[in-house]
Each structure stands twice: as C-alpha cells, then as structure tokens.
Design a protein around this motif. Structure first.
Motif, PDB file in Angstrom:
ATOM      1  N   ASP A 437       0.833  -1.204   0.000  1.00 39.46           N
ATOM      2  CA  ASP A 437       0.000   0.000   0.000  1.00 39.46           C
ATOM      3  C   ASP A 437       0.869   1.256   0.000  1.00 39.46           C
ATOM      4  OD1 ASP A 437       0.799  -0.829   2.519  1.00 39.46           O
ATOM      5  OD2 ASP A 437      -1.043  -0.227   3.534  1.00 39.46           O
ATOM      6  N   GLY A 468       5.345  -1.352   5.948  1.00 41.50           N
ATOM      7  CA  GLY A 468       5.670  -2.502   6.787  1.00 41.50           C
ATOM      8  C   GLY A 468       7.155  -2.747   6.986  1.00 41.50           C
ATOM      9  N   THR A 469       7.926  -2.584   5.933  1.00 46.18           N
ATOM     10  CA  THR A 469       9.365  -2.841   6.043  1.00 46.18           C
ATOM     11  C   THR A 469       9.987  -1.935   7.100  1.00 46.18           C
ATOM     12  OG1 THR A 469       9.303  -3.251   3.681  1.00 46.18           O
ATOM     13  CG2 THR A 469      11.482  -3.036   4.672  1.00 46.18           C
TER      14      THR A 469
END
Ligand SMILES: Cc1ncc(C[n+]2csc(CCOP(=O)(O)OP(=O)(O)O)c2C)c(N)n1
Length: 555
Positions: A437, A468-469
C-alpha cells in the motif's frame, strides 16, 4: 534533414523500438519526429519516475538499453529515481532530456540544469549535444557505454533549438559486442580449485538473467554438481525445485542459512557484483579477505578484486564462463554428497510455508500461495519493494525459465510501471505485479498508461496499513514506538475501477480462491485489494516476535 528526425533514425539504428516519456516544451521537435516513426513506439506516461522505471523494466526484460525522454528541470529531477536504479541494478538505460536553447545555457534560464553535475555521480556518461553533427556518434556511444562493462544509465542532454537545426547526416551502426570468453589459463585455474573443493557454491546474479545465461548456469551446476544460491531479486534464473538450489540471498536471510552456506570451501560468484545485500553485509564471502577461495566473474575489470581478495578474477561474459566451465567435463566428486544434502534439507524447510491465522487481517502468504498455485506457469512476476515480497520469494514456483522484474536497488514504485512495461513487451503473457500500500501510490497512476495502451497488468496490493518494512526495522530498533509508518488508504478496488480496471477485494473470511480465480480470469487490467495483516509483518516473523526478541536483547 531536421536534427530531431536524424536523432530518431540514430536511436532506431541502435535497436530502440520503444520510448517512454512525459512530454515537455523542451523537446517538441523530437516528439514531432517520433510521431512519424514506424520504428519507435512512443508510450506516454503520467510521471517521469514512472516513465523511467518502465524503461528500466523494459531493459531488464529485453537485455537491451531501455529508452526514456523527459523534459528539462522538473522532468529530469522526476526521472532521477530510474537513473539511480539503473546504476544500482546494472541495467542499460538511455535518458534523453530536453535542454534550454543554446543561447540560454549558463544564464540560469527557466528550468535550466547542468546535467553533468546533476547526474555525474550516478550516470556512466552525461553528454550534451550542441552540434547536431555529433548526434550519430553520441547516440552510438550512449548505447555502447550503457550496455558494456557494468551496464548502467547514460544521459543525453538535447538543447531545444539544436533539435530543429538542419543537417545532412547518417546514423552510425551499433558497435558489436566483443566476443569475450574466459581465457584458457583462467579456466584451468578454476578447474584446479574445483577439483580440490568438497563444498563448492555458486552465487549467481543478474548478469545471467538471459536465456543463454540461465541455460549455461543450469548446465554448469548439473555438470559439476555445484549448489547455486541466487542474489537478491534474481530468483528466476535457476530452478528453485532443483536439489542444487541453495536459496535466495535477500536482505538479512536467517542466520542458520548463512552459517550453512559459509561452510563452502570454494565460492564461484558469477554475474554478480557481490554487493552488501547478497553478501549479508560483506560477511559471506567475508570482505576484504574471504574464508575460502573466491572465483569472481563480472564483465568489468574494476569489479572483481575491488572489495574481496579474489583468487581468480575473470572479466568475461558470465554466461560464456558458465558454458565454458560446464563443457570441461565432470568435476563432481562423491564426497560432495553430504554438502548437497545439508543444503537440500535446509531448503525443504524454507519451502514449507504455512500461513498464520492473524487477528488483524490476512497473512499475505494465503494470497501469494493461491496465486502461485493457479497462475499460468509463464506468468511474469513484477515485485515492488517491501515486505510483501518476502512471501513471493518464499512461495512462488520459480522454474528457472520465467521472467521476473524487481528492484535490486530497493526503489519503491517499480511495481506498477514495471508491470505495464512487461505487458507491452509480452502482451500474450499473464503479468502479476505484487506491491504494498506504500509503493502502489508512488507510481500507481501508471495504471492510466496501462489502460491507454491496452495493457492488462494484474496488480495485487498488500494493504497492511503501514510502511511494513520500516515498521519491522522500527520494532527491532525502537520496540513499540511506531513513528511515521502508519498509512491511511483509499479503497484500492474502487481506485482501480476509477482508472477503468476491474476491482477485486479479499479480506479474512472471504472466499479467497474464488476471488483470485475471477481476478486471474479477467481479460483486462485488474486490481486485487488484499486486506493484509500488519501483525504478520513478513513471511518469516510477526511484529510480536520481533518486538519480544528486541526487548529481550535490550534487557
Ligand atoms: C522510493 C523509496 N522511498 C522509500 C524507501 C524506503 N522504504 C523501503 S520499504 C518501505 C515501505 C514499503 O511499504 P509498503 O509498500 O506498504 O510494503 P510493505 O513493506 O508494508 O509490505 C520504505 C518506505 C524506498 N525503498 N524507496
């Protein structure tokens, strides 16, 4: 003849057949000349970053230089992500930039930039062509330099008024690549090392990402029984189901995997520059002095021996090296059986992925696994940068003959433009783009380019509501202190529909297999919005696990 028409002839003579661009008033004559060209297709994009990334993806798929054209100043600054990625990924790229008129140069005119300074640190060459008589030579040089040695980006700056000059000139033919096999004495030295080795390992990279390169790699591994580890985002170049497959050297792979591979008593690094990612921060092989003999093959004398002490440095074409070594007979030895078995056992464990039940959404692996199971075998997989790709790396059935596009240099935003470029190059194939996203809204507007071109990418968006990373790194370094990583997203199925694509959505509890079947069956561009878990932060760990181990390490 007009210089712009001559330029188009020169580009076509170098083999260019597609140009990705955003128009600008600084190169109107070139656009006008392209309008009449039957040789070069012009693909109009929505952002120069997207145009440049399409050209990079196109180069990855064809092995030939990608071509982009952008306007001065803002166009040039927008395209810089692609110039940087081409340098990081060793991809040939030629970028044409409209420049201010010659009489304005140096005066700080509207949108004027000195591109030799701006791109000096990342491009292999930056040339401004003030005299149209030099176009043929400079274009030929641009393609030659972009494609030879360590491939990379070249910039041609084209003063606006120069493009309308009249001249009488002919294009220069492309420079044929030198025939560059390994020297017999170097090959002999490699064979001597190989005969002594009980635990040899090949580390193979993007320099082998061609049909001939993959075939030669498979022949070499088979002929001598040598396990093959693949560098980051190049999992497609060797059959991952082979008993000789030794894994994907992505970011910080699990320690037991590194420990296992570190037992190698000979490393053959072929078609890779051995950067920090595959070498796990220069720890395997160890820099500057590896713990085992190192053979390094890369077509640029500057690279082997630059960081690692290298026993045999070869600057020949990686594929030719593999073919030559494969052809030297069988240098396998029975005492390598244990080495091969320990690698095969480890790889079997990694392949055994079971999605986890999560409280906050789908384990993205559920979707990746079902797509891997049902998509056509010759699907072209395009991955953007982010943790969602950890599942693709883990579950996709890479057979060694598929095409894939990924950003080795980690640039987010390659996904959607890369998928559009792949569809244009291979309209008959299924093209699936995996993107987060975060990455999708960096260049997702190129979905408009897909619709305009009749391309049919299938875009799978992992919506976990976070970068997220970075969240993973945050939980490790600053457990529980989420800062700057939460995302608020649109409804991506509706977003896709607004461009004219089909929109699909899956969340926990839905009939996921039926939706994926409909998504794959749709004959047109399609978006699959996956409501993914942030807790299942990667294919290997959850946030709670990272958080807990990080707190334990700090206490
Ligand atoms: C152009 C660019 N900007 C920033 C980064 C740093 N970065 C690496 S991964 C990442 C987050 C990716 O988030 P998302 O696309 O949502 O995928 P996820 O990791 O959540 O699966 C960021 C910001 C980058 N690699 N490239």
């Amino acid at each position: 003849m007009r210089a712009a028409d001559h330029l188009v002839e020169c580009l076509a003579t170098q083999g260019a057949d597609r140009l990705f661009c955003v128009p600008g008033e600084s190169y109107l004559a070139l656009l006008d000349a392209l309008r009449d060209s039957d040789d070069i297709q012009t693909v109009v994009c929505r952002h120069e970053g997207g145009a440049g990334l399409m050209a990079v993806a196109d180069a990855k798929l064809t092995g030939r230089a990608g071509l982009a054209a952008v306007s001065r100043g803002p166009g040039a600054t927008n395209v810089s992500i692609a110039v940087h990625l081409a340098q990081q990924d060793a991809v040939p790229l030629v970028v044409l930039i409209g420049q201010v008129a010659r009489f304005e140069r140096g005066r700080g005119a509207f949108q004027e930039v000195d591109y030799t300074q701006m791109f000096g640190a990342i491009a292999k060459g930056v040339w401004e062509v003030s005299d149209p008589a030099q176009l043929a030579e400079t274009v030929a040089r641009a393609f030659h330099v972009a494609s030879s040695g360590t491939p990379g980006p070249v910039i041609l700056s084209l003063p606006e008024d120069m493009l309308s000059d009249e001249l009488d000139a002919a294009p220069l033919a492309p420079q044929p690549a030198p025939s560059d096999g390994p020297a017999p004495e170097d090959l002999d030295r490699v064979i001597q090392l190989l005969r002594r080795a009980e635990r040899p390992l090949i580390i193979a990279g993007g320099g082998l990402a061609s049909e001939q390169g993959r075939r030669a790699l498979a022949d070499l591994a088979r002929a001598h029984g040598i396990p093959v580890a693949l560098t980051f985002k190049h999992q497609e170049i060797f059959d991952n189901a082979s008993p000789l497959y030794a894994g994907h050297l992505g970011f910080k792979i699990p320690k037991p995997h590194v420990d296992l591979l570190s037992q190698a008593d000979l490393v053959l690094a072929i078609g890779t520059r051995l950067g920090d990612v595959p070498t796990q921060g220069y720890s395997f092989p160890r820099a500057p002095q590896p713990d085992q003999p190192l053979v390094h093959v890369w077509p640029d004398a500057e690279v082997p021996g630059r960081i690692f002490r290298t026993d045999v440095a070869l600057t020949c074409a990686p594929g030719r090296f593999c073919a030559a070594l494969a052809g030297t007979g069988n240098n396998d030895a029975p005492d390598r059986d244990g080495w091969r078995a320990s690698i095969a056992d480890y790889m079997a464990e990694v392949a055994d992925f079971r999605p986890r039940q999560m409280p906050d959404g789908l384990d993205f692996g559920v979707v990746a696994q079902e797509l891997a199971r049902t998509a056509p075998r010759d699907t072209i997989v395009v991955t953007d940068s982010g943790n969602f790709s950890s599942w693709v790396h883990r579950v996709w059935p890479w057979t060694g003959d598929q095409l894939a596009v990924g950003s080795v240099g980690g640039a987010m935003g390659l996904g959607v433009p890369g998928a559009v470029a792949a569809c244009l190059r291979h309209p008959e194939r299924c093209v699936i783009c995996f993107v987060g996203d975060g990455g999708v809204l960096m260049t997702g507007n190129e979905l408009a380019t897909a619709v305009a071109q009749g391309a049919k990418p299938r875009i799978v968006i992992s919506d976990n509501g976070t970068y997220g990373t970075i969240r993973l790194h945050q939980e490790r370094d600053h457990p529980g202190r989420v800062a700057g990583t939460d995302l608020v997203n649109p409804d991506f199925a509706d977003w896709g529909r607004s461009f004219g694509a089909a929109g699909f959505r899956v969340a926990d509890g839905d009939d996921i297999n039926a939706t994926i079947a409909a998504f794959l069956a749709h004959d047109g561009p399609a978006v699959l919005h996956v409501r993914a878990s942030a807790q299942a932060i990667s294919a290997f760990a959850t946030i709670d696990q990272i958080n807990a181990s990080s707190k334990a390490a700090k206490s």
